[in-house]
Write a protein that holds these residues in place. Structure first.
Motif, short mmCIF file in Angstrom:
data_model
loop_
_atom_site.label_atom_id
_atom_site.label_comp_id
_atom_site.label_asym_id
_atom_site.label_seq_id
_atom_site.Cartn_x
_atom_site.Cartn_y
_atom_site.Cartn_z
N GLY A 440 0.81 -1.22 0.00
CA GLY A 440 0.00 0.00 0.00
C GLY A 440 0.84 1.26 0.00
O GLY A 440 2.05 1.23 -0.16
N PHE A 441 0.15 2.39 0.19
CA PHE A 441 0.81 3.70 0.17
C PHE A 441 0.39 4.49 1.41
O PHE A 441 -0.75 4.41 1.86
CB PHE A 441 0.43 4.48 -1.09
CG PHE A 441 0.83 3.78 -2.36
CD1 PHE A 441 2.11 3.94 -2.89
CD2 PHE A 441 -0.06 2.96 -3.03
CE1 PHE A 441 2.48 3.31 -4.06
CE2 PHE A 441 0.29 2.32 -4.20
CZ PHE A 441 1.57 2.49 -4.71
N PHE A 442 1.33 5.27 1.91
CA PHE A 442 1.12 6.06 3.12
C PHE A 442 1.34 7.53 2.74
O PHE A 442 2.45 7.94 2.43
CB PHE A 442 2.13 5.61 4.17
CG PHE A 442 1.91 6.20 5.53
CD1 PHE A 442 0.67 6.68 5.94
CD2 PHE A 442 2.96 6.26 6.44
CE1 PHE A 442 0.48 7.22 7.20
CE2 PHE A 442 2.79 6.80 7.71
CZ PHE A 442 1.54 7.27 8.09
N ILE A 443 0.25 8.31 2.73
CA ILE A 443 0.32 9.69 2.24
C ILE A 443 -0.09 10.64 3.37
O ILE A 443 -1.14 10.46 4.00
CB ILE A 443 -0.61 9.89 1.03
CG1 ILE A 443 -0.24 8.90 -0.09
CG2 ILE A 443 -0.53 11.33 0.50
CD1 ILE A 443 -1.27 8.79 -1.19
N ILE A 444 0.76 11.65 3.59
CA ILE A 444 0.47 12.63 4.65
C ILE A 444 0.50 14.03 4.05
O ILE A 444 1.47 14.42 3.39
CB ILE A 444 1.51 12.56 5.79
CG1 ILE A 444 1.55 11.15 6.39
CG2 ILE A 444 1.20 13.59 6.86
CD1 ILE A 444 2.62 10.97 7.45
N THR A 445 -0.59 14.77 4.23
CA THR A 445 -0.63 16.18 3.84
C THR A 445 -1.02 17.00 5.06
O THR A 445 -1.78 16.52 5.92
CB THR A 445 -1.64 16.43 2.71
OG1 THR A 445 -2.94 16.00 3.13
CG2 THR A 445 -1.26 15.65 1.45
N SER A 446 -0.47 18.20 5.13
CA SER A 446 -0.74 18.99 6.34
C SER A 446 -0.52 20.47 6.07
O SER A 446 0.26 20.84 5.20
CB SER A 446 0.18 18.52 7.47
OG SER A 446 -0.11 19.20 8.67
N THR A 452 -4.07 18.13 9.79
CA THR A 452 -3.34 17.10 9.04
C THR A 452 -4.31 16.09 8.47
O THR A 452 -5.30 15.71 9.12
CB THR A 452 -2.32 16.38 9.96
OG1 THR A 452 -1.41 17.34 10.49
CG2 THR A 452 -1.53 15.32 9.20
N ASN A 453 -4.04 15.65 7.24
CA ASN A 453 -4.85 14.62 6.58
C ASN A 453 -3.94 13.44 6.24
O ASN A 453 -2.96 13.60 5.50
CB ASN A 453 -5.50 15.16 5.31
CG ASN A 453 -6.28 16.44 5.55
OD1 ASN A 453 -5.83 17.53 5.21
ND2 ASN A 453 -7.44 16.32 6.18
N ILE A 454 -4.27 12.27 6.74
CA ILE A 454 -3.47 11.07 6.48
C ILE A 454 -4.31 10.07 5.69
O ILE A 454 -5.47 9.82 6.03
CB ILE A 454 -3.00 10.43 7.81
CG1 ILE A 454 -2.07 11.40 8.53
CG2 ILE A 454 -2.28 9.11 7.55
CD1 ILE A 454 -1.60 10.90 9.89
N SER A 455 -3.71 9.52 4.64
CA SER A 455 -4.40 8.54 3.81
C SER A 455 -3.57 7.25 3.76
O SER A 455 -2.38 7.29 3.46
CB SER A 455 -4.60 9.07 2.39
OG SER A 455 -5.37 10.25 2.40
N VAL A 456 -4.23 6.14 4.07
CA VAL A 456 -3.59 4.82 3.97
C VAL A 456 -4.29 4.06 2.85
O VAL A 456 -5.47 3.73 2.95
CB VAL A 456 -3.70 4.04 5.30
CG1 VAL A 456 -3.10 2.65 5.14
CG2 VAL A 456 -3.01 4.81 6.43
N LYS A 457 -3.56 3.82 1.75
CA LYS A 457 -4.14 3.14 0.59
C LYS A 457 -3.76 1.67 0.59
O LYS A 457 -2.57 1.34 0.54
CB LYS A 457 -3.67 3.81 -0.70
CG LYS A 457 -4.08 5.28 -0.84
CD LYS A 457 -3.54 5.90 -2.11
CE LYS A 457 -4.19 5.33 -3.35
NZ LYS A 457 -3.77 6.04 -4.57
N LEU A 458 -4.77 0.80 0.69
CA LEU A 458 -4.54 -0.66 0.69
C LEU A 458 -5.17 -1.27 -0.55
O LEU A 458 -6.33 -0.98 -0.87
CB LEU A 458 -5.14 -1.29 1.95
CG LEU A 458 -4.60 -0.77 3.29
CD1 LEU A 458 -5.39 -1.40 4.43
CD2 LEU A 458 -3.11 -1.07 3.43
N PRO A 459 -4.42 -2.11 -1.28
CA PRO A 459 -4.99 -2.70 -2.51
C PRO A 459 -6.12 -3.67 -2.18
O PRO A 459 -6.05 -4.43 -1.20
CB PRO A 459 -3.79 -3.42 -3.14
CG PRO A 459 -2.86 -3.70 -2.00
CD PRO A 459 -3.05 -2.56 -1.05
#
Length: 462
Positions: A440-446, A452-459
């Motif tokens: 997956g992918f670990f995306i952090i924007t702030s 802060t917005n955190i997104s964890v993308k799992l296939p």
């Protein structure tokens, strides 16, 4: 050890030597062919002129009579050796008096009897030098009555060719010597920077991470120098982060240990009869022990991830089960800190393959961080969506946010943020490893002071 300088010099010299050898061979061969062709053309013209002269003025008499009466006519116009041969191969006349006993039967003579020009190059018994000859038919009334042969020594030509070869060889040796000097200089321009690079790399390997290599040329070696310097910078940063991490962990471990030790000493006194105080002391010891256990487990997890010993135990599970657990576990904390904690479910989310305990660990860590950096009255929201065959877990907060210069570093191992609320710097790096193991992918924007917005993308792969 076979040095690069030696190999480069030998390679340069080998290429140049082969080039010079081929070049000189072609020149010498061309010169030789040029001189031999001139001799051939000259003798051919002379023998044809003499043959035509014979046909025009002496064809009324026999060949033998003409030889006896007009022998000088045949060599007046040439400095070559002249032979007159009858059709049977007998030499009727030789300008230098060489009359062999055997008859002439070579290929050049046969070509002449067929009306063609015969050419031959080789050695003769009466000369130590090579000779060249042309043989041409003598005609009388359109009938071949014999052959005229002009022979010339190749000694003068071979001598000139040898002299030219010596001159070219001398030029080749001079060029080769010059190439040797140039190749040594050129190899030094390559080997010098590499030697400096090796020296600097050795010092870095010995622990001197502050030393830097000076780039000489902007080429592949220069790029390697930049890479080595960049690596040293990164290693230095990692070393500093590691030291800060050890210092931070030591401080965090010392705090609960100090508290446990203090209360243990207090509770050990004989005069203590206050049951309420005993109960409070034991509760603090239990809480601090639990906190200490959590930190140790986190460190053990981190060690396993770094050494690559973590394996996932995947199973098909619906994310709502984990969201219910997170809401139930973290709601008391949100209520205590006066933070609005919202967990939104999505009925369109399919069950996917994941390690539920590890994803639960990620969510707890992210939500706990969100609480730490969100002030009273703020909001932490957990929600999900499906996008391009990925399940995306969002953890959003309205907290203090992360500055632009810190944002790229917060997932790095040992990195501890500037805020006083930052912990030991391994929580997010563990989350990153768990998500990576899930492909997956670990995306952090702030944004600073916004949230802060955190997104964890799992296939989604069942």
């Amino acid at each position: 050890m076979n040095s690069i300088r030696k190999r480069l010099s030998l390679n340069f010299l080998t290429v140049i030597f082969i080039t010079i050898a081929i070049f000189e061979t072609l020149i010498i061969s061309g010169t030789k062919q040029y001189y031999y062709k001139n001799i051939e053309d000259s003798l051919t013209n002379q023998v044809k002129a003499s043959s035509e002269f014979y046909t025009k003025y002496f064809s009324n008499s026999s060949l033998k009579e003409n030889v006896q009466e007009n022998v000088d006519v045949f060599w007046k116009q040439t400095s070559a050796q002249v032979q007159i041969i009858d059709t049977k191969g007998n030499i009727l006349m030789d300008s230098i008096g060489v009359i062999p006993s055997e008859v002439i039967d070579d290929e050049a003579f046969k070509n002449a009897l067929e009306g063609k020009l015969g050419k031959w190059r080789g050695t003769v018994s009466y000369s130590r030098h090579k000779v060249f000859s042309v043989t041409y038919p003598l005609k009388s009334n359109n009938k071949i009555v014999g052959a005229l042969r002009f022979i010339t020594s190749l000694a003068p030509v071979d001598k000139e060719i040898f002299a030219i070869s010596l001159i070219l060889s001398a030029i080749g040796f001079i060029a080769l010597f010059t190439a040797l000097v140039v190749s040594i200089f050129m190899s030094n321009t390559i080997v010098g920077p590499i030697k400096n690079l090796t020296t600097v790399a050795g010092k870095m390997a010995d622990g001197d991470l502050k030393i830097r290599n000076k780039k000489v040329f902007d080429d592949e070696v220069g790029k390697l120098s930049d890479t080595l310097n960049y690596m040293a910078d990164e290693l230095l940063k990692k070393e500093q982060l590691k030291n800060e991490f050890i210092s931070s962990v030591s401080h965090e471990l010392r705090t609960p240990l100090t508290s446990i030790k203090g209360w243990a000493i207090t509770l050990k006194t004989d005069e203590l009869n206050d049951k309420e105080l005993i109960r409070d002391g034991l509760q603090i010891i239990e809480d601090e022990s639990e906190r200490l256990t959590g930190m140790v487990e986190e460190l053990l997890d981190f060690s396993k991830f770094v050494s690559g010993k973590i394996t996932l135990n995947k199973e098909i599970i619906h994310i709502d089960i984990l969201l219910d657990y997170i809401k139930k576990q973290m709601s008391p904390r949100a209520k205590r800190d006066n933070i609005s904690f919202i967990v939104l479910k999505n009925d369109n989310i399919p069950a996917i393959a994941m390690d539920p305990n590890r994803i639960k660990q990620v969510l707890i860590n992210l939500v706990d961080n969100a609480f730490n950096f969100t002030p009273e009255g703020g909001t932490v929201t957990v929600w999900t969506e499906v996008q391009n065959k990925y399940l995306i877990l969002h953890v959003d907060d309205t907290g203090s946010g992360i500055s632009e210069d810190e944002l790229p570093k917060i997932k790095e191992k040992f990195y501890k943020g500037k805020s006083s609320k930052s912990k030991n710097g391994i929580g997010l790096s563990i989350c990153d490893e768990i998500i990576r193991l899930h492909n997956g992918f670990f995306i952090i924007t702030s944004e600073l002071n916004i949230g802060t917005n955190i997104s964890v993308k799992l296939p989604i792969e069942i």
